[in-house]
Design a protein around this motif. Structure first.
Motif, short mmCIF file in Angstrom:
data_model
loop_
_atom_site.label_atom_id
_atom_site.label_comp_id
_atom_site.label_asym_id
_atom_site.label_seq_id
_atom_site.Cartn_x
_atom_site.Cartn_y
_atom_site.Cartn_z
N ARG A 194 18.39 -2.89 34.83
CA ARG A 194 19.54 -3.69 35.26
C ARG A 194 20.86 -3.04 34.85
NH1 ARG A 194 22.80 -8.47 34.31
NH2 ARG A 194 22.77 -9.74 36.18
N TYR A 195 20.89 -2.46 33.64
CA TYR A 195 22.12 -1.81 33.20
C TYR A 195 22.44 -0.60 34.09
CZ TYR A 195 25.66 0.18 30.14
OH TYR A 195 26.85 0.70 29.66
N GLU B 92 26.04 1.42 35.34
CA GLU B 92 26.31 2.86 35.36
C GLU B 92 26.57 3.39 36.77
OE1 GLU B 92 25.25 5.64 31.95
OE2 GLU B 92 23.39 5.22 33.01
N ILE B 93 25.72 3.06 37.70
CA ILE B 93 25.90 3.57 39.07
C ILE B 93 27.21 3.07 39.67
CG2 ILE B 93 24.94 3.53 41.41
CD1 ILE B 93 22.15 3.55 40.11
N ASN C 252 15.37 -13.70 29.58
CA ASN C 252 16.65 -13.25 29.03
C ASN C 252 16.49 -11.85 28.47
OD1 ASN C 252 18.00 -15.65 29.60
ND2 ASN C 252 17.24 -16.61 27.73
N LEU C 253 17.36 -10.95 28.91
CA LEU C 253 17.18 -9.53 28.61
C LEU C 253 17.77 -9.18 27.25
CD1 LEU C 253 17.86 -7.97 32.11
CD2 LEU C 253 15.74 -8.81 31.13
N GLU C 254 16.93 -9.18 26.24
CA GLU C 254 17.30 -8.75 24.88
C GLU C 254 16.36 -7.62 24.48
OE1 GLU C 254 19.64 -9.71 22.90
OE2 GLU C 254 20.36 -11.66 23.61
N PRO D 195 19.83 4.09 25.80
CA PRO D 195 19.16 5.41 25.89
C PRO D 195 17.67 5.31 25.64
CG PRO D 195 21.22 5.60 24.68
CD PRO D 195 20.97 4.13 24.86
N CYS D 196 17.28 4.50 24.65
CA CYS D 196 15.86 4.28 24.37
C CYS D 196 15.18 3.65 25.57
CB CYS D 196 15.71 3.40 23.13
SG CYS D 196 14.04 2.74 22.86
N GLY D 197 15.82 2.65 26.16
CA GLY D 197 15.24 1.97 27.32
C GLY D 197 15.08 2.90 28.50
N LEU D 198 16.04 3.81 28.70
CA LEU D 198 15.97 4.74 29.82
C LEU D 198 14.83 5.74 29.64
CD1 LEU D 198 17.68 4.94 32.41
CD2 LEU D 198 18.91 6.83 31.36
#
Length: 638
Positions: free
Chosen positions: A327-328, A333-334, A405-407, A422-425
């Motif tokens: 989602r981020y 970013e895009i 809920n996105l935590e 960065p970890c999530g990517l």
């Protein structure tokens, strides 16, 4: 008629409750992404800028501005923050000439500002001239490696500003070019008792720094002259640089010895000498301010310790982490790109294509990704803000896209600046390479580097951390990212790349002290991945990665869908549903209310009940009133 009125009222209230259930969750997610404290606070001598105050501060300002556009998750920004704080502290006395600001582009609310000012990498430094007008995008300034280099770059720009006619109210920082000393008095007011002339080489920034340091002291007028003004140097008998000459109104001049030829040394020399003349001088930025480089962790709110232990979560991939990273990337970013076309557009299409094909989402999530790709695939270009609008509208239209809920869970850091996106990517691309290799669509792909190619395009064109992107692209070129011969090899290429990054960042200021950068996987998580000499057994590593990141092993802990890891059969059944063909469009109304939703419903219920009671009382009183009139009329007739 009355019954119809009551029915319509109840119907409206019911629709309000439904609408609340549909939209409140997406609102709550948006608010959560905006909950970002950033890397700075007011005690760092910086102005915290945001979407609401940016333009009102920058435009039509009596001072110029140096603004850092940064992202609080960006490793380079975290390393750069102490430098920027030291820089801001060192020029706090220059605030009438230049102010230092910061804006966190990781805060979703600030996204439109960062896109409008064409910020495509972090950190970006921009200089805004005094009295800048709306529409000015600022001049990008090199970052510099330390506070002194930043200060020198600023001085160079301030000199250009004044030479071009801006900053007329500033102290004169242009070199004194006349050949006689007496002319210096023509430009000063009567309250000035002493003039100081600093002689220096043309490439020196010392004189300008000191002029700006002492700008608020009306008793003094300080100018600078360079060694290129040979006639003036001869008249003042100056043979070495830097030199300091005191001039008085009676025409006398006196050389002042400079022991320490630094900015701080010259400051002390002037203050001490002026004190002998009965003038006390204090500069607002002290030596302690200049030397202080606040640690990033000192300004971050700590997350409770019990939430940071690796043992709580284990070595698994979490659906919530994957969805938050997704989602981020597409919503933040895009859209930072002002316009997406050419190579960027191709990169976006490739990214969306692998997402819709290999990202495991619950049913409406698959529809969401498929819809985005379907809309974008036939376009040649799209504005960043239009893409963000498209994502938001599609998300609201499809509804219930995300699992909850996105935590951050597995990617949660010990503070808000560590790990996270960065970890999530990294986690997301590991998962994509594995699900690509474990292709469930019974198709043979002739490009084993398909996911890596999409990742390369994304990092090159959209990833915000400039230094991180550069390092990755250099590593990809050196390690021949596109030469992988199989899907399994693409999994291992990404694993090797991740470990190379971990090795480079081990001990770096960006490393979370509670989540050290190790060579992954650790012995505890995969004992069979190393031999007795601690060398990797890559076949075992491959099996480990395939097991961890495949879609039916992803943990739904913390989501609205909670899977029991022990019930593997049910897990597989649901996982197959999650990666079902995205061509099936299934829309439903979300009933996954949270406490906030229920509270709103209760409030609406109480309000509606009160309105109905009042309406009924009103009708009853009217009916009673009519009956009484009728009785009186009958008596009248008798």
């Amino acid at each position: 008629m009355k019954r119809q009125f009551c029915f319509i009222l109840l119907l409206e209230i019911f629709l309000l409750i439904l609408l609340n259930g549909k939209y409140v969750n997406s609102f709550a997610i948006g608010m959560e992404e905006s909950d970002n404290q950033g890397l700075y606070n007011a005690s760092d001598h910086v102005v915290i800028l945001n979407i609401t105050n940016f333009k009102s501060h920058i435009y039509n300002s009596k001072s110029s501005w140096m603004v850092e556009f940064y992202s609080s998750w960006c490793g380079h920004c975290i390393r750069f923050a102490p430098i920027w704080k030291t820089f801001a502290s060192s020029i706090v006395s220059w605030r009438t000439v230049v102010q230092v600001g910061v804006i966190d582009c990781a805060n979703d609310d600030n996204n439109p500002i960062c896109r409008e000012y064409e910020v495509m990498h972090y950190p970006t430094i921009k200089f805004f001239s005094v009295n800048s007008k709306p529409g000015t995008l600022g001049l990008e300034i090199k970052k510099g490696n330390d506070a002194t280099s930043l200060q020198n770059l600023l001085i160079k720009q301030l000199e250009i500003e004044q030479q071009e006619g801006r900053g007329s109210s500033w102290p004169n920082i242009v070199p004194y070019r006349k050949n006689e000393l007496e002319s210096i008095w023509k430009a000063v007011t009567n309250d000035v008792k002493y003039c100081l002339l600093i002689f220096e080489t043309p490439d020196s920034y010392l004189g300008t720094s000191v002029i700006l340091d002492f700008q608020n002291h009306s008793e003094l007028h300080i100018r600078r002259a360079t060694s290129e003004n040979e006639l003036l140097c001869v008249a003042a008998k100056v043979t070495k640089f830097p030199s300091l000459i005191l001039l008085q109104r009676d025409g006398s001049q006196k050389p002042i010895s400079i022991k320490d030829q630094t900015r701080e040394g010259l400051q002390e020399t002037i203050k001490d000498y002026m004190q002998t003349l009965g003038i006390q001088i204090k500069i607002s930025n002290t030596e302690e301010d200049n030397l202080k480089a606040t640690s990033v962790s000192e300004v971050m709110e700590k997350i409770p310790e019990e939430k940071n232990k690796n043992s709580e979560f284990g070595d698994v991939a979490y659906q919530i982490d994957l969805e938050k990273a997704l989602r981020y990337s597409i919503l933040h970013e895009i859209p930072l790109s002002k316009n997406i076309e050419g190579e960027k557009m191709n990169a976006l299409k490739a990214y969306l294509m692998i997402l819709k094909s290999y990202f495991p989402m619950k049913n409406n999530g698959a529809t969401f990704l498929s819809s985005l790709y379907k809309i974008i695939k036939d376009k040649n270009e799209i504005a960043g803000k239009s893409f963000r609008k498209l994502v938001t509208e599609t998300e609201n239209e499809v509804n219930s896209v995300y699992s909850g809920n996105l935590e951050w869970i597995g990617c949660r850091g010990s503070t808000q600046t560590f790990r996270g996106y960065p970890c999530g990517l990294w986690t997301m691309f590991h998962m994509l390479t594995v699900n690509f290799a474990n292709n469930n669509y019974d198709e043979v792909d002739d490009d084993p580097a398909k996911v890596l190619r999409a990742m390369h395009g994304y990092v090159k064109n959209f990833f915000g951390c400039a230094e991180c992107s550069q390092h990755f692209l250099e590593m990809a070129n050196r390690s021949k990212i596109f030469d992988v011969k199989s899907e399994d090899e693409s999994i291992l290429w990404l694993w090797r790349a991740h470990n190379e990054v971990n090795k480079r960042l081990s001990g770096d200021p960006t490393e979370d002290p509670e989540h050290r950068k190790i060579q992954y996987p650790g012995k505890k998580d995969c004992p069979s991945c190393r031999d007795e000499n601690n060398n990797w057994i890559e076949n075992e590593v491959l099996l480990y990665l395939k097991k961890k990141y495949r879609h039916d092993k992803i943990s739904f802990y913390g989501s609205n869908i909670h899977l029991d890891n022990e019930d593997e059969s049910d897990n597989k059944i649901l996982s197959r549903k999650l990666v079902a063909s995205s061509a099936v469009s299934h829309r439903r109304l979300g009933w996954d209310f949270n406490i906030f939703d229920i509270s709103i419903c209760v409030v609406l219920y109480v309000i509606s009940a009160s309105i109905l009671i009042l309406v009924c009382i009103k009708f009853a009183s009217r009916r009673s009133h009519k009956k009484k009139n009728y009785v009186y009329s009958l008596f009248g007739r008798v």
